[in-house]
Design a protein around this motif. Structure first.
Motif, mmCIF file in Angstrom:
data_model
loop_
_atom_site.group_PDB
_atom_site.id
_atom_site.type_symbol
_atom_site.label_atom_id
_atom_site.label_comp_id
_atom_site.label_asym_id
_atom_site.label_seq_id
_atom_site.Cartn_x
_atom_site.Cartn_y
_atom_site.Cartn_z
ATOM 1 N N LEU A 139 -1.139 -36.680 -32.877
ATOM 2 C CA LEU A 139 0.493 -37.875 -32.325
ATOM 3 C C LEU A 139 2.015 -37.531 -33.980
ATOM 4 O O LEU A 139 2.347 -37.908 -33.847
ATOM 5 C CB LEU A 139 0.422 -39.279 -32.013
ATOM 6 C CG LEU A 139 -0.364 -38.914 -30.625
ATOM 7 C CD1 LEU A 139 -1.035 -40.934 -30.062
ATOM 8 C CD2 LEU A 139 0.282 -38.806 -29.602
ATOM 9 N N ALA A 140 0.868 -37.871 -35.168
ATOM 10 C CA ALA A 140 1.298 -37.520 -36.052
ATOM 11 C C ALA A 140 2.465 -36.008 -36.525
ATOM 12 O O ALA A 140 3.073 -36.886 -36.627
ATOM 13 C CB ALA A 140 0.665 -38.065 -37.300
ATOM 14 N N GLY A 141 1.756 -35.521 -35.709
ATOM 15 C CA GLY A 141 2.623 -33.944 -35.500
ATOM 16 C C GLY A 141 4.043 -34.305 -34.965
ATOM 17 O O GLY A 141 4.919 -33.949 -35.223
ATOM 18 N N ILE A 142 3.295 -35.018 -33.686
ATOM 19 C CA ILE A 142 4.917 -35.031 -32.681
ATOM 20 C C ILE A 142 5.846 -36.007 -33.475
ATOM 21 O O ILE A 142 7.057 -35.524 -33.077
ATOM 22 C CB ILE A 142 3.851 -35.634 -31.385
ATOM 23 C CG1 ILE A 142 3.414 -34.412 -30.402
ATOM 24 C CG2 ILE A 142 5.322 -35.450 -30.460
ATOM 25 C CD1 ILE A 142 2.512 -34.983 -29.412
ATOM 26 N N ASN A 143 5.105 -36.651 -33.973
ATOM 27 C CA ASN A 143 5.999 -38.197 -34.584
ATOM 28 C C ASN A 143 6.979 -37.331 -35.133
ATOM 29 O O ASN A 143 8.388 -37.424 -35.416
ATOM 30 C CB ASN A 143 5.152 -39.012 -34.901
ATOM 31 C CG ASN A 143 5.882 -40.335 -36.086
ATOM 32 O OD1 ASN A 143 7.011 -40.762 -35.491
ATOM 33 N ND2 ASN A 143 5.978 -40.103 -37.893
ATOM 34 N N ALA A 144 6.359 -37.002 -36.081
ATOM 35 C CA ALA A 144 7.109 -35.943 -37.763
ATOM 36 C C ALA A 144 7.988 -34.951 -36.865
ATOM 37 O O ALA A 144 9.841 -34.780 -37.672
ATOM 38 C CB ALA A 144 6.303 -35.383 -38.299
ATOM 39 N N HIS A 145 7.345 -34.158 -35.624
ATOM 40 C CA HIS A 145 8.459 -33.353 -35.282
ATOM 41 C C HIS A 145 9.443 -33.258 -34.642
ATOM 42 O O HIS A 145 10.368 -33.153 -34.499
ATOM 43 C CB HIS A 145 7.875 -32.212 -34.016
ATOM 44 C CG HIS A 145 8.665 -30.605 -34.457
ATOM 45 N ND1 HIS A 145 9.158 -30.214 -35.286
ATOM 46 C CD2 HIS A 145 8.700 -30.209 -33.333
ATOM 47 C CE1 HIS A 145 9.455 -29.082 -35.076
ATOM 48 N NE2 HIS A 145 9.256 -28.779 -33.663
ATOM 49 N N ILE A 146 9.268 -35.169 -34.017
ATOM 50 C CA ILE A 146 10.570 -35.763 -32.530
ATOM 51 C C ILE A 146 10.846 -36.194 -33.392
ATOM 52 O O ILE A 146 12.597 -36.556 -33.583
ATOM 53 C CB ILE A 146 9.193 -35.901 -31.845
ATOM 54 C CG1 ILE A 146 8.544 -34.963 -30.815
ATOM 55 C CG2 ILE A 146 10.545 -37.039 -30.487
ATOM 56 C CD1 ILE A 146 9.976 -34.058 -29.739
ATOM 57 N N GLY A 147 10.265 -37.254 -33.941
ATOM 58 C CA GLY A 147 11.760 -38.669 -34.505
ATOM 59 C C GLY A 147 12.276 -37.891 -36.080
ATOM 60 O O GLY A 147 13.258 -38.192 -36.435
ATOM 61 N N HIS A 148 11.642 -37.103 -36.973
ATOM 62 C CA HIS A 148 13.231 -36.182 -37.968
ATOM 63 C C HIS A 148 13.356 -34.784 -37.328
ATOM 64 O O HIS A 148 14.477 -34.721 -37.317
ATOM 65 C CB HIS A 148 12.066 -35.851 -39.114
ATOM 66 C CG HIS A 148 12.932 -35.477 -39.961
ATOM 67 N ND1 HIS A 148 12.688 -34.441 -40.490
ATOM 68 C CD2 HIS A 148 13.302 -36.241 -40.913
ATOM 69 C CE1 HIS A 148 13.325 -34.141 -41.955
ATOM 70 N NE2 HIS A 148 13.635 -34.983 -42.003
ATOM 71 N N ASP A 149 13.042 -34.139 -36.782
ATOM 72 C CA ASP A 149 13.380 -32.839 -37.188
ATOM 73 C C ASP A 149 14.084 -31.955 -35.281
ATOM 74 O O ASP A 149 15.225 -31.271 -35.997
ATOM 75 C CB ASP A 149 11.696 -31.188 -36.864
ATOM 76 C CG ASP A 149 10.765 -31.260 -38.490
ATOM 77 O OD1 ASP A 149 10.913 -31.975 -39.248
ATOM 78 O OD2 ASP A 149 9.424 -30.844 -38.535
ATOM 79 N N LEU A 150 13.627 -33.269 -35.146
ATOM 80 C CA LEU A 150 14.464 -32.592 -33.683
ATOM 81 C C LEU A 150 15.678 -33.085 -33.635
ATOM 82 O O LEU A 150 16.763 -32.581 -33.962
ATOM 83 C CB LEU A 150 13.835 -33.295 -32.460
ATOM 84 C CG LEU A 150 14.532 -33.495 -31.632
ATOM 85 C CD1 LEU A 150 14.704 -31.458 -30.969
ATOM 86 C CD2 LEU A 150 13.777 -34.318 -29.722
ATOM 87 N N ALA A 151 16.446 -34.600 -34.371
ATOM 88 C CA ALA A 151 17.733 -34.481 -35.142
ATOM 89 C C ALA A 151 18.587 -33.771 -35.367
ATOM 90 O O ALA A 151 19.369 -33.349 -35.621
ATOM 91 C CB ALA A 151 17.621 -35.999 -36.100
ATOM 92 N N LEU A 152 17.691 -33.275 -36.429
ATOM 93 C CA LEU A 152 17.924 -32.166 -37.504
ATOM 94 C C LEU A 152 18.301 -30.562 -37.297
ATOM 95 O O LEU A 152 19.258 -30.033 -36.929
ATOM 96 C CB LEU A 152 17.475 -32.226 -39.248
ATOM 97 C CG LEU A 152 16.641 -33.123 -39.597
ATOM 98 C CD1 LEU A 152 16.542 -32.689 -40.628
ATOM 99 C CD2 LEU A 152 18.541 -33.664 -40.162
ATOM 100 N N ALA A 153 17.333 -30.265 -36.025
ATOM 101 C CA ALA A 153 17.495 -29.003 -35.316
ATOM 102 C C ALA A 153 18.902 -29.844 -34.001
ATOM 103 O O ALA A 153 19.271 -28.069 -33.716
ATOM 104 C CB ALA A 153 15.926 -28.635 -34.082
ATOM 105 N N VAL A 154 19.248 -30.314 -33.715
ATOM 106 C CA VAL A 154 19.846 -30.749 -32.472
ATOM 107 C C VAL A 154 21.356 -29.687 -33.221
ATOM 108 O O VAL A 154 21.966 -29.633 -33.402
ATOM 109 C CB VAL A 154 20.717 -31.510 -32.040
ATOM 110 C CG1 VAL A 154 21.972 -32.312 -31.678
ATOM 111 C CG2 VAL A 154 19.437 -32.254 -30.866
ATOM 112 N N LEU A 155 21.405 -30.581 -34.763
ATOM 113 C CA LEU A 155 23.015 -30.845 -35.654
ATOM 114 C C LEU A 155 23.277 -29.078 -36.138
ATOM 115 O O LEU A 155 23.595 -28.125 -36.748
ATOM 116 C CB LEU A 155 23.040 -31.386 -36.786
ATOM 117 C CG LEU A 155 23.438 -32.150 -37.377
ATOM 118 C CD1 LEU A 155 23.150 -33.543 -36.213
ATOM 119 C CD2 LEU A 155 23.121 -32.861 -38.100
#
Length: 217
Positions: free
Chosen positions: A97-113
């Motif tokens: 869950l900590a990895g999913i939290n980091a990847h979804i909560g932060h990385d996903l927004a930047l990946a969209v950009l």
């Protein structure tokens, strides 16, 4: 996608099974394999766009892995997982869950950009496939929790774990990521504002990750 899957499988082979990053990597590999199958089966509105988003998304995770391996400072959202990856008091589900939290909560927004810049499109052009990926994640989330949660014979011991993991929501993390992506896209001509928002997003997601990794033993 083939390169992404190959890198994840290489990490799976290289990392010890109990390593916290390995736990997350196995979860991410399962999700990515499912997305790849659906890309091939026409499960996305625009397979090319969805594939680009998935690749840009994965590269954010690989960047954190490479930084940690090189002894460099990782993004704040990933730091708790890399710091506590071998802690004996942290349960595998917490690592996942900590990895999913980091990847979804932060990385996903930047990946969209990242994807919007590469494809020269607005975030709304990605919304349909963004939601489709979310459906895949949602379908796998319960299986992930069930596979990593302790069995009924240790539920008394696992009560704090049940409370901890129940406090985090994949749907809310995805909604937050989409809102953050839209905000950052709107602020792209205000670099100082965008930079400050990105830094604060990174820090706040990292704080949640540290809470998720609270040792329970």
């Amino acid at each position: 996608m083939a390169e992404v899957l190959a890198r994840m499988r290489a990490l799976e082979s290289a990392l010890p099974t109990e390593d916290g990053v390995a736990v997350f990597n196995r979860v991410y590999l399962t999700v990515t394999e499912s997305v790849a199958r659906q890309l091939g089966d026409g499960g996305f509105e625009d397979p090319g766009t969805a594939g680009e988003l998935d690749i840009r998304f994965a590269r954010r995770y690989f960047g954190a892995v490479d930084a940690a391996a090189a002894g460099l400072r990782t993004p704040a959202c990933w730091r708790p997982l890399f710091q506590l990856r071998r802690h004996p008091g942290v349960h595998p589900l917490q690592f996942a869950l900590a990895g999913i939290n980091a990847h979804i909560g932060h990385d996903l927004a930047l990946a969209v950009l990242d994807t919007c810049r590469v494809l020269d499109c607005e975030p709304h052009a990605l919304e349909g496939d963004f939601e489709r990926v979310g459906e895949v994640l949602g379908g796998l989330e319960e299986r992930i929790r069930e596979s990593l949660m302790p069995g009924p014979d240790v539920l008394d011991i696992a009560d704090p774990l049940t409370h901890l993991v129940g406090s985090w929501s994949l749907d809310m993390a995805r909604e937050g990521a989409w809102a953050a992506a839209r905000m950052l896209w709107g602020a792209r001509r205000l670099p100082e504002v965008a930079e400050e928002f990105t830094e604060r997003l990174d820090a706040s997601v990292g704080l949640v990750g540290r809470c998720l990794l609270t040792p329970l033993n």
